[in-house]
Design an enzyme around this catalytic site. Structure first.
Site, PDB file in Angstrom:
ATOM      1  N   HIS A 182     -20.058  19.700  -1.739  1.00 36.26           N
ATOM      2  CA  HIS A 182     -21.008  20.477  -2.376  1.00 36.26           C
ATOM      3  C   HIS A 182     -20.306  22.086  -2.523  1.00 36.26           C
ATOM      4  O   HIS A 182     -19.825  22.276  -1.859  1.00 36.26           O
ATOM      5  CB  HIS A 182     -22.244  20.433  -1.319  1.00 36.26           C
ATOM      6  CG  HIS A 182     -22.606  19.175  -1.272  1.00 36.26           C
ATOM      7  ND1 HIS A 182     -23.955  18.537   0.347  1.00 36.26           N
ATOM      8  CD2 HIS A 182     -23.703  18.310  -1.689  1.00 36.26           C
ATOM      9  CE1 HIS A 182     -24.204  17.132  -0.102  1.00 36.26           C
ATOM     10  NE2 HIS A 182     -24.728  17.443  -1.432  1.00 36.26           N
ATOM     11  N   CYS A 276     -27.036  24.573   3.564  1.00 35.55           N
ATOM     12  CA  CYS A 276     -27.642  23.234   3.660  1.00 35.55           C
ATOM     13  C   CYS A 276     -28.346  23.123   4.337  1.00 35.55           C
ATOM     14  O   CYS A 276     -29.263  21.787   4.312  1.00 35.55           O
ATOM     15  CB  CYS A 276     -25.980  22.079   4.871  1.00 35.55           C
ATOM     16  SG  CYS A 276     -24.619  22.669   3.970  1.00 35.55           S
TER      17      CYS A 276
END
Length: 284
Positions: A182, A276
Protein backbone atom coordinates in the site's frame (compact mmCIF):
# COMPACT_ATOMS: atom_id res chain seq x y z
CA UNK A 1 -15.99 -5.05 22.69
CA UNK A 2 -19.24 -4.80 20.78
CA UNK A 3 -20.30 -2.09 18.39
CA UNK A 4 -21.50 0.89 20.38
CA UNK A 5 -25.03 2.19 19.95
CA UNK A 6 -25.79 5.80 19.10
CA UNK A 7 -28.39 7.44 16.90
CA UNK A 8 -26.23 9.13 14.31
CA UNK A 9 -22.60 9.98 13.64
CA UNK A 10 -21.29 12.81 11.49
CA UNK A 11 -18.26 11.96 9.38
CA UNK A 12 -15.70 14.40 7.98
CA UNK A 13 -12.04 14.03 7.04
CA UNK A 14 -10.15 16.69 5.11
CA UNK A 15 -6.59 15.54 5.76
CA UNK A 16 -4.28 13.02 7.38
CA UNK A 17 -3.21 15.48 10.08
CA UNK A 18 -6.21 17.46 11.39
CA UNK A 19 -7.21 16.63 14.96
CA UNK A 20 -8.44 13.04 15.05
CA UNK A 21 -11.89 13.00 16.68
CA UNK A 22 -13.28 9.58 15.89
CA UNK A 23 -11.64 6.43 14.55
CA UNK A 24 -12.59 2.81 13.85
CA UNK A 25 -10.35 -0.07 14.95
CA UNK A 26 -10.63 -3.84 15.35
CA UNK A 27 -8.84 -5.95 17.93
CA UNK A 28 -6.37 -8.54 16.55
CA UNK A 29 -8.25 -11.35 18.25
CA UNK A 30 -7.92 -13.73 15.29
CA UNK A 31 -4.83 -12.23 13.68
CA UNK A 32 -2.56 -14.66 11.84
CA UNK A 33 -0.30 -14.91 8.83
CA UNK A 34 -2.24 -17.32 6.64
CA UNK A 35 -1.26 -16.13 3.17
CA UNK A 36 2.11 -14.50 2.39
CA UNK A 37 1.44 -11.12 0.78
CA UNK A 38 4.65 -9.17 1.51
CA UNK A 39 8.28 -9.54 2.59
CA UNK A 40 7.47 -8.79 6.22
CA UNK A 41 4.99 -11.65 6.46
CA UNK A 42 7.46 -13.92 4.69
CA UNK A 43 10.00 -13.31 7.43
CA UNK A 44 7.53 -14.07 10.23
CA UNK A 45 5.46 -16.85 8.63
CA UNK A 46 6.92 -19.64 10.78
CA UNK A 47 6.94 -17.56 13.98
CA UNK A 48 3.48 -16.15 13.20
CA UNK A 49 1.49 -13.94 15.60
CA UNK A 50 1.37 -14.17 19.39
CA UNK A 51 -2.27 -13.20 19.89
CA UNK A 52 -1.96 -12.29 23.57
CA UNK A 53 0.96 -9.97 22.87
CA UNK A 54 -0.79 -8.45 19.85
CA UNK A 55 -3.95 -7.81 21.88
CA UNK A 56 -1.96 -6.16 24.67
CA UNK A 57 -0.11 -3.91 22.24
CA UNK A 58 -3.31 -2.96 20.43
CA UNK A 59 -5.04 -2.21 23.75
CA UNK A 60 -2.13 0.01 24.79
CA UNK A 61 -2.38 1.89 21.49
CA UNK A 62 -6.14 2.38 21.88
CA UNK A 63 -5.79 3.62 25.45
CA UNK A 64 -3.09 6.10 24.42
CA UNK A 65 -5.33 7.40 21.63
CA UNK A 66 -8.15 7.84 24.13
CA UNK A 67 -5.78 9.65 26.49
CA UNK A 68 -5.14 12.09 23.63
CA UNK A 69 -8.88 12.73 23.28
CA UNK A 70 -9.71 10.36 20.41
CA UNK A 71 -13.09 8.59 20.41
CA UNK A 72 -12.22 4.99 19.49
CA UNK A 73 -14.89 2.69 18.02
CA UNK A 74 -14.19 -1.05 17.97
CA UNK A 75 -15.66 -3.32 15.33
CA UNK A 76 -16.30 -6.94 16.38
CA UNK A 77 -13.54 -9.30 15.31
CA UNK A 78 -14.48 -12.25 13.14
CA UNK A 79 -12.52 -15.50 13.05
CA UNK A 80 -12.88 -15.61 9.26
CA UNK A 81 -10.78 -12.47 8.80
CA UNK A 82 -7.16 -12.84 10.02
CA UNK A 83 -6.17 -9.34 8.81
CA UNK A 84 -9.23 -7.46 10.08
CA UNK A 85 -7.06 -5.44 12.48
CA UNK A 86 -6.05 -3.33 9.45
CA UNK A 87 -9.26 -1.29 9.35
CA UNK A 88 -7.75 1.48 7.22
CA UNK A 89 -8.10 -0.68 4.14
CA UNK A 90 -11.83 -1.45 4.37
CA UNK A 91 -13.06 2.10 4.03
CA UNK A 92 -12.17 5.78 4.10
CA UNK A 93 -13.81 9.19 4.50
CA UNK A 94 -13.04 12.00 2.06
CA UNK A 95 -14.63 15.26 3.07
CA UNK A 96 -18.11 14.31 4.28
CA UNK A 97 -18.37 11.24 2.08
CA UNK A 98 -17.61 7.77 3.44
CA UNK A 99 -16.60 5.03 1.02
CA UNK A 100 -16.49 1.28 1.57
CA UNK A 101 -13.67 -0.43 -0.27
CA UNK A 102 -13.81 -3.22 -2.78
CA UNK A 103 -11.16 -5.52 -1.33
CA UNK A 104 -8.76 -6.97 -3.88
CA UNK A 105 -7.33 -9.87 -1.89
CA UNK A 106 -9.52 -12.91 -1.23
CA UNK A 107 -8.19 -13.14 2.32
CA UNK A 108 -9.62 -9.65 3.02
CA UNK A 109 -12.94 -10.01 1.23
CA UNK A 110 -15.89 -9.97 3.61
CA UNK A 111 -14.35 -7.56 6.13
CA UNK A 112 -16.32 -4.75 4.53
CA UNK A 113 -19.63 -6.34 5.56
CA UNK A 114 -18.79 -5.76 9.24
CA UNK A 115 -18.06 -2.10 8.52
CA UNK A 116 -21.25 -1.74 6.46
CA UNK A 117 -23.30 -3.11 9.36
CA UNK A 118 -21.81 -0.50 11.70
CA UNK A 119 -22.40 2.32 9.21
CA UNK A 120 -25.99 1.26 8.70
CA UNK A 121 -26.59 0.95 12.46
CA UNK A 122 -25.42 4.53 12.95
CA UNK A 123 -27.20 5.91 9.88
CA UNK A 124 -23.95 6.88 8.24
CA UNK A 125 -24.45 7.16 4.47
CA UNK A 126 -21.75 5.51 2.42
CA UNK A 127 -20.88 4.61 -1.12
CA UNK A 128 -19.77 1.08 -1.91
CA UNK A 129 -16.93 1.12 -4.44
CA UNK A 130 -17.98 -2.10 -6.13
CA UNK A 131 -16.37 -3.67 -9.20
CA UNK A 132 -13.27 -1.46 -8.92
CA UNK A 133 -10.65 -2.68 -6.46
CA UNK A 134 -9.45 -0.03 -4.05
CA UNK A 135 -8.14 -0.21 -0.47
CA UNK A 136 -7.80 2.63 2.02
CA UNK A 137 -4.10 2.09 2.56
CA UNK A 138 -3.61 3.53 -0.92
CA UNK A 139 -5.71 6.66 -0.23
CA UNK A 140 -4.00 9.68 1.35
CA UNK A 141 -5.85 12.99 1.68
CA UNK A 142 -4.42 16.50 1.99
CA UNK A 143 -7.17 19.12 1.89
CA UNK A 144 -8.39 19.30 -1.73
CA UNK A 145 -5.74 16.86 -2.99
CA UNK A 146 -6.10 13.10 -2.78
CA UNK A 147 -3.12 10.87 -3.52
CA UNK A 148 -4.01 7.34 -4.53
CA UNK A 149 -1.45 4.59 -4.92
CA UNK A 150 -1.54 2.42 -8.03
CA UNK A 151 -0.92 -1.06 -6.68
CA UNK A 152 -2.03 -4.68 -6.81
CA UNK A 153 -4.78 -3.60 -4.37
CA UNK A 154 -5.99 -0.44 -6.12
CA UNK A 155 -6.68 -0.25 -9.84
CA UNK A 156 -6.79 2.71 -12.21
CA UNK A 157 -10.53 2.28 -12.86
CA UNK A 158 -11.20 2.86 -9.14
CA UNK A 159 -9.20 6.07 -9.31
CA UNK A 160 -11.22 7.19 -12.33
CA UNK A 161 -14.44 6.40 -10.46
CA UNK A 162 -13.34 8.64 -7.58
CA UNK A 163 -12.45 11.40 -10.04
CA UNK A 164 -16.01 11.21 -11.28
CA UNK A 165 -17.50 11.08 -7.77
CA UNK A 166 -15.33 13.92 -6.41
CA UNK A 167 -14.97 16.51 -9.17
CA UNK A 168 -13.90 19.25 -6.74
CA UNK A 169 -10.79 17.36 -5.66
CA UNK A 170 -7.41 17.04 -7.33
CA UNK A 171 -6.84 13.29 -7.49
CA UNK A 172 -3.22 12.31 -8.09
CA UNK A 173 -2.31 8.73 -8.98
CA UNK A 174 0.98 7.66 -7.41
CA UNK A 175 2.69 4.60 -8.94
CA UNK A 176 5.00 2.68 -6.62
CA UNK A 177 6.63 -0.72 -6.31
CA UNK A 178 3.68 -3.03 -5.47
CA UNK A 179 5.87 -5.30 -3.33
CA UNK A 180 5.24 -2.72 -0.58
CA UNK A 181 1.49 -3.44 -0.79
CA UNK A 182 0.00 0.00 0.00
CA UNK A 183 1.04 3.60 -0.60
CA UNK A 184 1.03 4.38 3.13
CA UNK A 185 3.90 1.92 3.58
CA UNK A 186 6.16 4.16 1.48
CA UNK A 187 4.58 7.65 1.66
CA UNK A 188 2.62 9.40 4.40
CA UNK A 189 1.66 13.03 4.96
CA UNK A 190 2.33 14.53 8.41
CA UNK A 191 1.22 18.14 7.91
CA UNK A 192 0.55 20.65 5.12
CA UNK A 193 4.33 20.96 4.71
CA UNK A 194 5.90 17.64 5.83
CA UNK A 195 5.69 14.06 4.59
CA UNK A 196 7.50 10.78 5.18
CA UNK A 197 8.87 8.91 2.18
CA UNK A 198 10.76 5.76 1.30
CA UNK A 199 12.09 7.01 -2.05
CA UNK A 200 13.41 3.66 -3.29
CA UNK A 201 9.81 2.50 -3.80
CA UNK A 202 8.91 5.34 -6.18
CA UNK A 203 10.28 6.49 -9.52
CA UNK A 204 12.41 9.62 -9.78
CA UNK A 205 9.66 11.65 -11.45
CA UNK A 206 7.23 10.94 -8.61
CA UNK A 207 9.82 11.77 -5.94
CA UNK A 208 10.60 15.06 -7.72
CA UNK A 209 6.88 15.88 -7.90
CA UNK A 210 6.43 15.26 -4.17
CA UNK A 211 9.61 17.18 -3.34
CA UNK A 212 8.04 20.26 -4.90
CA UNK A 213 5.02 19.90 -2.61
CA UNK A 214 6.48 18.81 0.75
CA UNK A 215 9.54 18.78 2.91
CA UNK A 216 10.24 15.07 2.59
CA UNK A 217 11.59 13.14 5.58
CA UNK A 218 13.33 10.06 4.24
CA UNK A 219 12.84 6.68 5.88
CA UNK A 220 15.65 4.14 5.58
CA UNK A 221 15.25 0.66 4.12
CA UNK A 222 15.61 -0.86 7.60
CA UNK A 223 12.98 1.40 9.15
CA UNK A 224 10.63 1.01 6.20
CA UNK A 225 10.69 -2.72 6.93
CA UNK A 226 9.60 -1.94 10.51
CA UNK A 227 6.84 0.32 9.19
CA UNK A 228 8.61 3.63 9.84
CA UNK A 229 6.44 5.36 7.23
CA UNK A 230 3.17 3.97 8.57
CA UNK A 231 2.71 6.40 11.46
CA UNK A 232 -0.59 7.90 12.60
CA UNK A 233 -0.97 11.68 12.88
CA UNK A 234 -3.67 12.80 15.32
CA UNK A 235 -3.38 16.58 15.04
CA UNK A 236 -1.32 19.40 16.55
CA UNK A 237 1.87 17.68 15.32
CA UNK A 238 1.24 14.57 17.45
CA UNK A 239 2.29 11.32 15.80
CA UNK A 240 2.13 7.67 16.88
CA UNK A 241 5.25 5.72 15.94
CA UNK A 242 7.18 2.63 17.01
CA UNK A 243 10.11 3.06 19.41
CA UNK A 244 12.22 0.78 17.20
CA UNK A 245 12.19 3.42 14.45
CA UNK A 246 14.51 5.75 16.36
CA UNK A 247 16.02 7.56 13.38
CA UNK A 248 12.77 8.64 11.77
CA UNK A 249 11.32 9.49 15.19
CA UNK A 250 14.27 11.81 15.85
CA UNK A 251 13.85 13.39 12.42
CA UNK A 252 10.20 14.11 13.19
CA UNK A 253 11.07 15.54 16.61
CA UNK A 254 13.56 17.90 14.98
CA UNK A 255 10.67 19.18 12.86
CA UNK A 256 8.67 19.91 16.01
CA UNK A 257 6.52 16.77 16.26
CA UNK A 258 5.50 15.12 19.50
CA UNK A 259 6.23 11.45 18.84
CA UNK A 260 4.11 9.11 20.93
CA UNK A 261 5.96 5.81 21.00
CA UNK A 262 3.99 2.56 21.37
CA UNK A 263 5.36 -0.96 20.99
CA UNK A 264 3.55 -2.48 18.00
CA UNK A 265 6.20 -5.09 17.24
CA UNK A 266 3.80 -8.05 17.17
CA UNK A 267 1.28 -6.43 14.85
CA UNK A 268 3.84 -5.16 12.32
CA UNK A 269 4.80 -8.79 11.67
CA UNK A 270 1.88 -8.82 9.25
CA UNK A 271 3.13 -5.74 7.40
CA UNK A 272 1.03 -2.93 8.86
CA UNK A 273 1.28 -0.45 11.69
CA UNK A 274 -0.59 2.46 13.28
CA UNK A 275 -2.06 3.99 10.12
CA UNK A 276 -3.09 0.59 8.81
CA UNK A 277 -4.90 -0.18 12.07
CA UNK A 278 -7.05 2.97 12.10
CA UNK A 279 -9.91 4.18 9.92
CA UNK A 280 -10.57 7.84 10.75
CA UNK A 281 -14.14 8.98 10.20
CA UNK A 282 -13.97 12.40 11.90
CA UNK A 283 -11.13 14.91 11.98
CA UNK A 284 -10.99 18.62 12.54
Amino acid sequence: MSIESTDSIQTSCQSEYDTLRKVIVCEPQFMSIDEIINDVQKKYKDENINIERALNQHHDFVEKMRAEGVDVITLPANASYPEQVFTRDIGFTLGNQTFVSEMASSIRQGEETVLEKWLNTHHVPFQKLSQNHIEGGDVIIDDRTIYIGLSHRTCNSAIEQLRSDLPNYEIVAIPFDPKYLHLDCVFNILSPTDALIFPQALDAETVSFLTNRYHLIEVSKEEQFTMGTNVLSIGHKRVFSLPINAHVNNKMRRQGYKVIEVDFSEIIKSGGSFRCCTMPIARG
